[in-house]
Design a protein around this motif. Structure first.
Motif, short mmCIF file in Angstrom:
data_model
loop_
_atom_site.label_atom_id
_atom_site.label_comp_id
_atom_site.label_asym_id
_atom_site.label_seq_id
_atom_site.Cartn_x
_atom_site.Cartn_y
_atom_site.Cartn_z
N GLY A 1 -7.83 62.54 63.68
CA GLY A 1 -8.08 61.42 64.59
C GLY A 1 -9.57 61.12 64.72
O GLY A 1 -10.01 59.98 64.50
N PRO A 2 -10.37 62.15 65.07
CA PRO A 2 -11.81 61.91 65.19
C PRO A 2 -12.47 61.37 63.92
O PRO A 2 -13.40 60.56 64.01
CB PRO A 2 -12.36 63.29 65.55
N ILE A 3 -12.00 61.79 62.73
CA ILE A 3 -12.62 61.25 61.51
C ILE A 3 -12.39 59.74 61.44
O ILE A 3 -13.33 58.96 61.24
CB ILE A 3 -12.05 61.94 60.24
N VAL A 4 -11.13 59.35 61.67
CA VAL A 4 -10.81 57.91 61.64
C VAL A 4 -11.62 57.18 62.71
O VAL A 4 -12.21 56.13 62.46
CB VAL A 4 -9.29 57.71 61.87
N ALA A 5 -11.69 57.78 63.90
CA ALA A 5 -12.39 57.14 65.01
C ALA A 5 -13.88 56.98 64.70
O ALA A 5 -14.48 55.96 65.04
CB ALA A 5 -12.21 57.96 66.29
N SER A 6 -14.47 57.98 64.03
CA SER A 6 -15.89 57.88 63.68
C SER A 6 -16.14 56.69 62.76
O SER A 6 -17.11 55.95 62.93
CB SER A 6 -16.37 59.16 62.99
N PHE A 7 -15.23 56.54 61.76
CA PHE A 7 -15.38 55.39 60.86
C PHE A 7 -15.28 54.09 61.64
O PHE A 7 -16.10 53.19 61.46
CB PHE A 7 -14.32 55.45 59.75
N PHE A 8 -14.31 54.02 62.54
CA PHE A 8 -14.16 52.80 63.33
C PHE A 8 -15.40 52.54 64.18
O PHE A 8 -15.98 51.46 64.15
CB PHE A 8 -12.90 52.91 64.22
N LEU A 9 -15.83 53.57 64.92
CA LEU A 9 -16.98 53.39 65.83
C LEU A 9 -18.25 52.99 65.08
O LEU A 9 -19.11 52.30 65.63
CB LEU A 9 -17.24 54.68 66.62
N LYS B 1 -17.80 47.03 70.63
CA LYS B 1 -17.84 45.67 70.11
C LYS B 1 -18.06 45.72 68.60
O LYS B 1 -19.00 46.34 68.13
CB LYS B 1 -18.97 44.87 70.78
N TRP B 2 -17.17 45.05 67.85
CA TRP B 2 -17.22 45.07 66.39
C TRP B 2 -18.46 44.33 65.89
O TRP B 2 -18.68 43.18 66.25
CB TRP B 2 -15.96 44.41 65.83
N ILE B 3 -19.26 44.98 65.05
CA ILE B 3 -20.44 44.30 64.51
C ILE B 3 -20.54 44.44 62.99
O ILE B 3 -21.61 44.26 62.41
CB ILE B 3 -21.75 44.82 65.15
#
Lengths: 280, 296
Positions: B34-42, B54-56
């Protein structure tokens, strides 16, 4: 023949001199820590070097313990270490049993993922993990430092235990299954007792790791009364920047339990380390 | 209905399998995957930990590589430390292990001494080395002074701060020594005996037998060492605060400061993702080694 004997003697002399030299280099810092911890302030960091405290000032230890809540931190650190050991022993062995002795769909795939996560560069986990714990309201509690131990206790421990469990013959378990024993019973009464050495290695590693952890407590514990020795020492150092003798006394006390554990369980610690590197 | 009962038997067994593995399945999803995916998203957002991210797009990455010289500096510092400490640790570790392996009945004593620093807690060890590295009164520079060498400023010098931290890391070489020793003991003695009969000397034995036979162990130590060294954090946090002149600002210290002091979690995530992508090849290599071992 005589010259060969002489050559051998010379070689032995060189070998032992080099090893002794390195041993001295390795021991001097530790000696320095203890020696400084017993010095009066006037003898700390002098030119020329003052090797031994004259006279040894044992009071430093009392002063150091009084200068910051040492016993509180000692207790907090021990408490966390014990919970980590208990959680890891229980959950990692349960999972390893499942990976080695039970059959289920996706088992091997999941085990491969487990191996792959053993060496994940952990930088990538820090921020989201912190956010999860923060959303759960677990910041400034011990939960972030304890709960992961109960969730499998880390890929490496699972791997280590699984490798050991695989070597236990299946016939032993089959016999018990035919007698109607439940899987939990087989796990707890046959497999675990046979695995004492590896369980012990896992316990010691977990204990060392938990005792030495600095980043976790730094990140999650904000209330000074909850701090561990590592974080408490850090704040002690910032308050008393120049009293090296007291800082070294506190440092020695922090290291002492681990030194004692090392000398008692040296064999299983070093062989556990060697085992961890046997990925040939 | 034997078919059905067998199926339900397997089903039941499967269920127990999942049940036993459940703690880890939860841990794996919540604390790793989960955290790996979340890091990519963040890493594609700007996020202060309070307002929604906020997506940039690729903005963070653009800033990292074109506008923020401190990131490339931190990356350079981290590589410097990784390669410097791993190279010296593996080289010295191998030499000491070979010597130890010849030390006969005294091996145990020397091994005890070399391994001892490994178990010492990191924070006290760092305080100790801060004393040792003191430019005027520290033990190291006073020792160098005996030979008329004017020792460097160590942790106070932008040039010597990283070598100082590397030097300190060598104190923890015991782990590598023990791993090498186990490898050395796995080399059949007949190999050495045969070569000695052919008139090979000790140095030839080392290069022609020991090193080739230990190649997998050396490789393993290098790769695990690099991944471990890439996490360097407490040394800089405690001993130097990242200075002087950012010379010890390692990637993890930068992530920590950005994420938890400046609460720029999106930007800090982008850094962690870059570091992750750089290190993933090493992780894959180790994965292959361990998978082979797991299969016997």
């Amino acid at each position: 023949m005589r010259s060969q004997k002489k050559m051998r003697l010379i070689r032995e002399i060189i070998l032992y001199s080099v090893l002794t030299l390195f041993s001295v280099i390795f021991l001097v810092p530790l000696f320095w820590m203890i020696s400084t911890s017993l010095k009066p302030e006037s003898q700390v960091m002098t030119v020329p070097v003052q090797w031994l405290p004259k006279p040894p000032q044992w009071r430093n230890y009392i002063d150091a313990v009084k200068a910051f809540p040492f016993f509180r931190y000692f207790w907090n650190t021990s408490f966390l270490a014990i919970l980590n050991v208990v959680g890891t022993l229980f959950s990692a062995s349960l999972v390893a049993y499942s990976f080695s002795k039970l059959r289920w769909k996706g088992r091997n795939q999941l085990f491969y993922i487990t191996i792959a996560t053993m060496f994940i560069p952990s930088q990538v986990l820090i921020i989201p993990t912190y956010l999860i714990f923060s959303k759960l309201g677990w910041i400034n509690t011990y939960l972030p430092l304890v709960v992961p131990a109960f969730c499998g206790g880390g890929a490496f421990n699972i791997f280590l235990l699984r490798q050991f469990f695989v070597s236990i013959p299946d016939e032993l378990l089959e016999a018990a299954r035919i007698d109607g024993a439940s899987e939990f019973r087989i796990y707890s009464q046959i497999v675990l007792p046979l695995s004492k050495p590896v369980l012990f290695t896992v316990s010691i590693f977990t204990l060392l790791f938990s005792w030495n952890d600095f980043f976790g407590p730094l990140l999650y514990l904000h209330d000074p009364s909850k701090w561990t020795l590592a974080v408490g020492l850090r704040s002690f150092q910032q308050q008393y920047t120049t009293t090296w003798n007291l800082l070294m006394a506190a440092s020695t006390l922090t290291a002492l339990p681990l030194i004692i554990i090392y000398f008692i369980f040296q064999k299983s610690i070093t062989s556990g380390f060697a085992l961890s590197g046997s990925g040939k | 209905m034997p078919g059905k009962s067998i199926r339900s038997f397997w089903k039941r067994k499967s269920a127990i399998g999942y049940l036993f593995a459940a703690p880890w399945i939860i841990g794996l999803v919540c604390f790793i995957l989960g955290p790996i995916v979340a890091s990519f998203f963040l890493s594609f957002t700007t996020y202060d930990g309070i307002n929604p991210p906020k997506w940039i797009g690729f903005m963070n990455y653009k800033i990292l590589f074109t506008l923020d010289p401190s990131f490339l500096k931190a990356l350079g510092n981290t590589f410097y430390y990784m390669f410097g400490s791993v190279f010296l640790k593996v080289l010295l570790g191998l030499i000491l292990a070979v010597l130890l392996n010849n030390a006969g009945k005294f091996m145990g004593i020397f091994r005890t001494i070399f391994f001892l620093p490994v178990v010492l807690p990191a924070v006290p060890v760092m305080f100790l080395w801060m004393m040792l590295f003191n430019p005027t009164n520290g033990l190291i520079n006073q020792f160098l002074g005996i030979f008329g060498i004017n020792g460097p400023l160590w942790l106070n010098s932008p040039t010597w701060s990283k070598p100082a931290i590397i030097l300190m890391s060598l104190w923890g070489i015991g782990g590598i020594i023990v791993i090498f020793l186990a490898g050395l003991q796995g080399i059949p003695t007949e190999l050495y005996e045969a070569a000695e009969l052919d008139g090979a000397n000790k140095i030839q034995l080392f290069w022609k037998i020991t090193v080739p036979m230990l190649r997998p162990v050396i490789f393993f130590n290098v790769v695990t060492g690099l991944i471990g060294a890439s996490q360097v954090f407490a040394e800089a946090y405690i001993m130097t605060g990242g200075g002087p002149l950012e010379s010890t600002t390692f990637v993890n210290l930068m992530i920590y400061k950005l994420a938890f002091k400046d609460v720029q979690m999106g930007y800090a995530s982008a850094i962690s993702v870059v570091m992750f992508l750089i290190l993933v090849p090493l992780t894959i290599v180790l994965f292959r080694i361990y998978r082979r071992q797991a299969e016997f």
